[in-house]
Design a protein around this motif. Structure first.
Motif, mmCIF file in Angstrom:
data_model
loop_
_atom_site.group_PDB
_atom_site.id
_atom_site.type_symbol
_atom_site.label_atom_id
_atom_site.label_comp_id
_atom_site.label_asym_id
_atom_site.label_seq_id
_atom_site.Cartn_x
_atom_site.Cartn_y
_atom_site.Cartn_z
ATOM 1 N N GLU A 1 26.799 37.866 27.457
ATOM 2 C CA GLU A 1 27.939 38.740 27.717
ATOM 3 C C GLU A 1 27.507 40.204 27.767
ATOM 4 N N ARG A 2 26.529 40.560 26.946
ATOM 5 C CA ARG A 2 26.069 41.947 26.872
ATOM 6 C C ARG A 2 25.305 42.379 28.123
ATOM 7 N N ILE A 3 24.577 41.444 28.738
ATOM 8 C CA ILE A 3 23.618 41.836 29.778
ATOM 9 C C ILE A 3 23.971 41.366 31.178
ATOM 10 N N ALA A 4 24.689 40.252 31.314
ATOM 11 C CA ALA A 4 24.767 39.572 32.611
ATOM 12 C C ALA A 4 25.834 40.159 33.532
ATOM 13 N N ASP A 5 25.555 40.104 34.830
ATOM 14 C CA ASP A 5 26.542 40.399 35.862
ATOM 15 C C ASP A 5 27.294 39.135 36.258
ATOM 16 N N ARG A 6 26.552 38.025 36.315
ATOM 17 C CA ARG A 6 27.170 36.745 36.630
ATOM 18 C C ARG A 6 26.636 35.683 35.674
ATOM 19 N N ILE A 7 27.431 34.616 35.529
ATOM 20 C CA ILE A 7 27.078 33.490 34.664
ATOM 21 C C ILE A 7 26.993 32.232 35.518
ATOM 22 N N ALA A 8 25.921 31.463 35.333
ATOM 23 C CA ALA A 8 25.805 30.129 35.935
ATOM 24 C C ALA A 8 25.737 29.118 34.792
ATOM 25 N N VAL A 9 26.577 28.112 34.855
ATOM 26 C CA VAL A 9 26.653 27.104 33.798
ATOM 27 C C VAL A 9 26.044 25.810 34.314
ATOM 28 N N MET A 10 25.083 25.272 33.566
ATOM 29 C CA MET A 10 24.418 24.034 33.959
ATOM 30 C C MET A 10 24.799 22.920 33.002
ATOM 31 N N TYR A 11 25.060 21.747 33.565
ATOM 32 C CA TYR A 11 25.373 20.570 32.758
ATOM 33 C C TYR A 11 24.720 19.358 33.402
ATOM 34 N N ALA A 12 23.930 18.633 32.620
ATOM 35 C CA ALA A 12 23.292 17.396 33.073
ATOM 36 C C ALA A 12 22.535 17.592 34.383
ATOM 37 N N GLY A 13 21.791 18.690 34.477
ATOM 38 C CA GLY A 13 20.936 18.919 35.631
ATOM 39 C C GLY A 13 21.599 19.554 36.829
ATOM 40 N N ARG A 14 22.905 19.828 36.752
ATOM 41 C CA ARG A 14 23.621 20.432 37.868
ATOM 42 C C ARG A 14 24.294 21.731 37.433
ATOM 43 N N ILE A 15 24.361 22.674 38.338
ATOM 44 C CA ILE A 15 25.158 23.875 38.096
ATOM 45 C C ILE A 15 26.613 23.527 38.385
ATOM 46 N N VAL A 16 27.462 23.689 37.358
ATOM 47 C CA VAL A 16 28.862 23.283 37.493
ATOM 48 C C VAL A 16 29.801 24.467 37.680
ATOM 49 N N GLU A 17 29.294 25.687 37.443
ATOM 50 C CA GLU A 17 30.149 26.857 37.660
ATOM 51 C C GLU A 17 29.286 28.105 37.785
#
Length: 322
Positions: free
Chosen positions: A210-226
Motif C-alpha cells: 500500500e505504501r509503495i505500489a501504483d497498481r496491485i496484481a493478485v495471484m491465486y493458484a498460478g493465475r493472476i485473478v485481479e
C-alpha cells in the motif's frame, strides 16, 4: 515432475509494468509469484518449460540465451532482490568485496578508494551498517542479509527491479525505509516519474504494498485473478475478486478474519475457478474457468464494500486477453 507429471506453476499471466511505476504482486505462499520472477531472469530449474513472451523493450526474456541473460540482462537491465538473500550471497567473501565487485562490473568505477566510497554509498541506500561491511554472510542476521542483497540490487540502477519479498526479516521502521528507497529508485529526482525505471515487487506485506505500489496484481493458484489501481484496491471501492477482498479482511487492522480453507495443490487444480471451494459466492457457473475480463477473473466480481449476492453468470467469452 516424477512419474511424468506436469505442474503448471504459472498460467496465462498477462500484465505490464511501465517506466515510473511500481506493480506489487501479492498472494499466498506457493501461488507462483517467485516462479514468475525466476522465469523473467532465466533462473528456473532445468526441467521447467516456458511459453509466451516476456518483453523488456525489444528483448524477449523467455527466448534469450544464457549468455545474453548473464552479460546484458541480470544486474544491468534487471536487478534482483532475491527471496532468500543468504543463499545468493557468496559465503566466503565479505559484503564489502561483493559490493565492490558488483560496482566495478556494472558501473565501471575503478580505484581502491573510489570503490570503497561507492560500496559504502550503496550500503547506505539499503540501510546496511557500514561497520558490518567486512563481515561474511554467515555473520549476518536475516534482516542484514536482506539489506545487503538490496544494496547489491540497486548498484546497477537497472531499468527494471524485481524485488522478491524485499522486506523479509525487517522491523517496521526498516520496512518503511526500504520501500521508500525502492520507490526513489523508480521515481525521477524531479518527481515527474520519467526515470525510465520500473519496479515489480513480490510481497506478502500488504502494508508495504500500500505504501509503495501504483497498481496491485493478485495471484491465486498460478493465475493472476485481479489487477487494480492501488488506491482503489486499498480504499474505495476496494478489491473486486472475493479472494482479494479476503486478503484485505484478514489484516489485523481490518476484520482480522482469515480466508477459509487452504489453496489447492498446483498439480491438482479444479477444472473451473480454483478459488471456488473457498468462496461464499460460488454458483454452478464457477465450474467454468473465468477469464481475466475487465481486470478481474471472477464470474461474480464484487462492487463497492457492501455485501452483494452473486449475479447470474453471463456466458464466458471465447477469448479474452488482458
Amino acid at each position: 515432475m516424477p512419474g511424468g507429471r506436469h505442474v503448471a506453476a504459472v498460467t496465462d499471466a498477462h500484465f505490464d509494468v511501465a517506466a515510473g511505476e511500481c506493480l506489487a504482486l501479492i498472494g499466498e505462499s506457493g501461488c507462483g509469484k517467485s516462479v514468475l520472477a525466476s522465469a523473467l531472469l532465466g533462473l528456473l530449474p532445468a526441467n521447467a518449460r516456458t511459453a509466451g513472451e516476456a518483453r523488456l523493450g525489444d528483448l524477449d526474456l523467455l527466448c534469450a540465451d544464457e549468455r545474453t541473460l548473464a552479460r546484458r540482462v541480470r544486474g544491468r537491465r534487471i536487478g534482483l532482490i532475491p527471496q532468500s538473500p543468504a543463499a545468493h550471497l557468496t559465503p566466503v567473501r565479505t559484503i564489502r568485496s561483493q559490493l565492490e565487485e558488483t560496482i566495478r562490473e556494472l558501473t565501471g568505477v575503478r580505484g581502491r578508494g573510489a570503490l570503497r566510497a561507492a560500496a559504502e554509498s550503496a550500503a547506505g541506500r539499503a540501510a546496511f551498517p557500514l561497520d558490518h561491511l567486512d563481515r561474511h554472510p554467515h555473520q549476518l542476521s536475516g534482516g542484514l542479509a536482506q539489506r545487503a542483497a538490496t544494496a547489491l540490487a540497486l548498484v546497477g540502477d537497472a531499468p527494471l527491479l524485481l524485488a522478491d519479498e524485499p522486506t523479509t526479516g525487517l522491523d517496521r521502521d526498516l520496512v518503511d525505509r526500504t520501500v521508500d528507497e525502492l520507490r526513489r529508485h523508480v521515481d525521477s529526482p524531479d518527481g515527474t516519474g520519467d526515470s525510465g525505471r520500473a519496479l515489480l515487487m513480490i510481497t506478502h506485506d500488504l502494508a508495504a504494498a500500500e505504501r509503495i505500489a501504483d497498481r496491485i496484481a493478485v495471484m491465486y493458484a498460478g493465475r493472476i485473478v485481479e489487477i487494480a489501481d492501488a488506491t482503489a484496491f486499498f480504499g474505495s471501492p476496494g478489491p473486486r475478486h472475493p479472494y482479494s477482498r479476503g486478503l484485505l479482511q484478514a489484516l489485523p487492522d481490518r476484520a482480522f478474519t482469515p480466508v477459509p480453507g487452504l489453496p489447492p495443490e498446483l498439480g491438482d487444480l479444479p477444472g473451473g475457478c480454483a478459488f471456488a471451494p473457498r468462496c461464499d459466492r460460488v454458483t454452478d457457473s464457477c465450474a467454468v474457468l473465468p477469464p481475466l475480463a475487465q481486470a478481474v477473473a471472477c464470474h461474480h466480481p464484487l462492487t463497492g464494500h457492501g455485501p452483494e449476492k452473486p449475479r447470474p453468470a453471463a456466458p464466458a467469452p471465447e477469448d479474452i486477453r488482458a
